[in-house]
Write a protein that holds these residues in place. Structure first.
Motif, PDB file in Angstrom:
ATOM      1  N   UNK A   1       0.807  -1.215   0.000  1.00 17.81           N
ATOM      2  CA  UNK A   1       0.000   0.000   0.000  1.00 17.81           C
ATOM      3  C   UNK A   1       0.841   1.266   0.000  1.00 17.81           C
ATOM      4  N   UNK A   2       2.012   1.233   0.634  1.00 15.29           N
ATOM      5  CA  UNK A   2       2.827   2.441   0.755  1.00 15.29           C
ATOM      6  C   UNK A   2       3.410   2.897  -0.576  1.00 15.29           C
ATOM      7  N   UNK A   3       3.494   2.015  -1.562  1.00 18.26           N
ATOM      8  CA  UNK A   3       4.118   2.398  -2.829  1.00 18.26           C
ATOM      9  C   UNK A   3       3.331   3.481  -3.545  1.00 18.26           C
TER      10      UNK A   3
ATOM     11  N   UNK B   1      -5.988  -2.706  -2.159  1.00 16.73           N
ATOM     12  CA  UNK B   1      -6.608  -4.024  -2.040  1.00 16.73           C
ATOM     13  C   UNK B   1      -8.050  -3.958  -2.527  1.00 16.73           C
ATOM     14  N   UNK B   2      -8.307  -4.523  -3.689  1.00 15.41           N
ATOM     15  CA  UNK B   2      -9.652  -4.506  -4.260  1.00 15.41           C
ATOM     16  C   UNK B   2     -10.660  -5.245  -3.408  1.00 15.41           C
ATOM     17  N   UNK B   3     -10.205  -6.197  -2.624  1.00 15.43           N
ATOM     18  CA  UNK B   3     -11.124  -7.029  -1.840  1.00 15.43           C
ATOM     19  C   UNK B   3     -11.478  -6.410  -0.489  1.00 15.43           C
ATOM     20  N   UNK B   4     -10.858  -5.274  -0.149  1.00 15.13           N
ATOM     21  CA  UNK B   4     -11.141  -4.633   1.136  1.00 15.13           C
ATOM     22  C   UNK B   4     -12.551  -4.044   1.121  1.00 15.13           C
ATOM     23  N   UNK B   5     -13.329  -4.230   2.180  1.00 10.26           N
ATOM     24  CA  UNK B   5     -14.682  -3.664   2.214  1.00 10.26           C
ATOM     25  C   UNK B   5     -14.694  -2.146   2.039  1.00 10.26           C
TER      26      UNK B   5
ATOM     27  N   UNK C   1     -10.596   4.008   0.531  1.00 12.76           N
ATOM     28  CA  UNK C   1      -9.150   4.015   0.311  1.00 12.76           C
ATOM     29  C   UNK C   1      -8.792   4.761  -0.978  1.00 12.76           C
ATOM     30  N   UNK C   2      -9.585   4.572  -1.999  1.00 13.49           N
ATOM     31  CA  UNK C   2      -9.343   5.304  -3.245  1.00 13.49           C
ATOM     32  C   UNK C   2      -9.515   6.804  -3.033  1.00 13.49           C
TER      33      UNK C   2
ATOM     34  N   UNK D   1     -14.909   5.601  -9.054  1.00 13.50           N
ATOM     35  CA  UNK D   1     -13.949   6.654  -8.724  1.00 13.50           C
ATOM     36  C   UNK D   1     -13.408   7.350  -9.971  1.00 13.50           C
ATOM     37  N   UNK D   2     -13.831   6.922 -11.150  1.00 13.77           N
ATOM     38  CA  UNK D   2     -13.366   7.534 -12.383  1.00 13.77           C
ATOM     39  C   UNK D   2     -11.985   7.096 -12.807  1.00 13.77           C
ATOM     40  N   UNK D   3     -11.558   5.936 -12.315  1.00  9.35           N
ATOM     41  CA  UNK D   3     -10.227   5.417 -12.621  1.00  9.35           C
ATOM     42  C   UNK D   3     -10.314   4.256 -13.595  1.00  9.35           C
TER      43      UNK D   3
END
Length: 315
Positions: free
Chosen positions: A60-62, A84-88, A93-94, A137-139
């Motif tokens: 995550x820090x990268x 992490x896509x699987x995080x609730x 996070x985004x 998120x528009x990504x």
């Protein structure tokens, strides 16, 4: 000459973080630091005006580090990061990444799907929920997959039609063996969906590193051009990984030769326009210079506005 967008490169500093995939004697040339200071003269010599920095590890820090780097440098117009896509709480996070220094340059997310043992990882319910959050998120979402994972990539593209999925390295076809099937059939099915895009990147490292030729690469590039068209295909160097098989300039020269049959507008799409639209990069990066006397290699000044939504391009 139209300035070029390099839609796929990496950076790493081994004193900050190990790249645990750099194992074995073959990858020894990559087991050192690669910085923007290393890339910049290569990009300038090639006429590259803007680039997209892509994640390398599932840490995550990268991504915050890459965003901060982009914020302080005009060359990096966009960052494809990781979460992490699987995080609730993936949507939160985004949003948090967007609030960081350089967060306006977050243009996509990627996960090392090629390392997942489950060939259907992309269509797991928790992953699809995460992909939908990326779209909301528009990504864009970059896909680094092996040929046998293309079927799941296609299913994911169907399941999340408002998400743009970007296929890195054409799905890593077996260039070294010269085989086309079943990669070609799977690629066509993926490309048949309107929310898919691909990168003309990474082919030299799928070939015989020491002895590859343009004819070795051409069947794969031709099929991608046929399947996606120039307006859904973008050039990426895959630097510094490409150095295993070729220096930066030779990779770009190969891409130019592989697209030499295209007209001027079509080449401008592959070498800039597609990346600008797909990732929402600053439009000036892919515009021709105002006069023949203007330099093609000066880096962008970093003062223009960036956008993160594909729906409202600033150009």
């Amino acid at each position: 000459m139209t300035p070029i967008v390099d839609a796929h490169h990496h950076l790493w500093d081994l004193s900050v973080r190990d790249q645990d995939w750099l194992t074995g004697e073959q990858l020894a040339p990559l087991r050192r630091d690669f910085s923007l200071a290393d890339l910049r003269p290569e990009a300038a010599a090639a006429g590259v005006r803007a680039s997209v920095l892509v994640q390398t590890v599932t840490v995550a820090a990268e991504t915050p580090e890459f965003l901060a780097l982009a914020a302080g440098d005009g060359l990096v117009a966009g960052v494809v990061g990781w979460t992490d896509l699987t995080a609730p709480e993936v949507a939160d996070r985004l949003a948090a990444l967007r609030e960081l220094p350089g967060g306006e340059r977050l243009v996509g997310i990627r996960h090392q799907v090629q390392g997942e043992p489950d060939p259907d990882w992309l269509v797991r319910p928790d992953v699809l929920r995460g992909l939908a959050a990326v779209a909301d998120a528009g990504l864009a979402y970059d896909l680094v997959v092996l040929p046998h994972q293309l079927a799941a990539a296609t299913a994911a593209a169907r399941a999340v039609p408002h998400l743009t999925l970007v296929l890195d390295h054409l799905g890593k076809p077996p260039v070294a063996s010269g085989e086309l099937e079943p990669w070609a059939r799977r690629l066509r099915r993926f490309a048949a969906l309107p929310n898919t895009v691909a990168k003309l990147s990474g082919l030299v490292t799928e070939a015989d590193w020491a002895h590859w030729t343009i004819p070795d690469l051409r069947p794969y590039a031709d099929l991608a051009l046929e399947a996606f068209g120039p307006d859904r295909l973008m050039f990426g160097s895959d630097w510094p990984v490409c150095l295993l098989a070729a220096p930066y300039g030779r990779v770009l020269a190969a891409a130019r030769e592989l697209t030499s049959a295209l007209d001027t507008h079509e080449r401008a799409e592959v070498f800039g326009g597609t990346a600008v639209r797909t990732y929402g990069l600053r439009c000036e990066a892919a515009r021709p210079e105002p006069s023949p006397e203007s330099s093609d290699v000066s880096p962008p000044d970093g003062t223009a506005e960036y956008r993160n939504s594909r729906e409202n391009p600033s150009c």
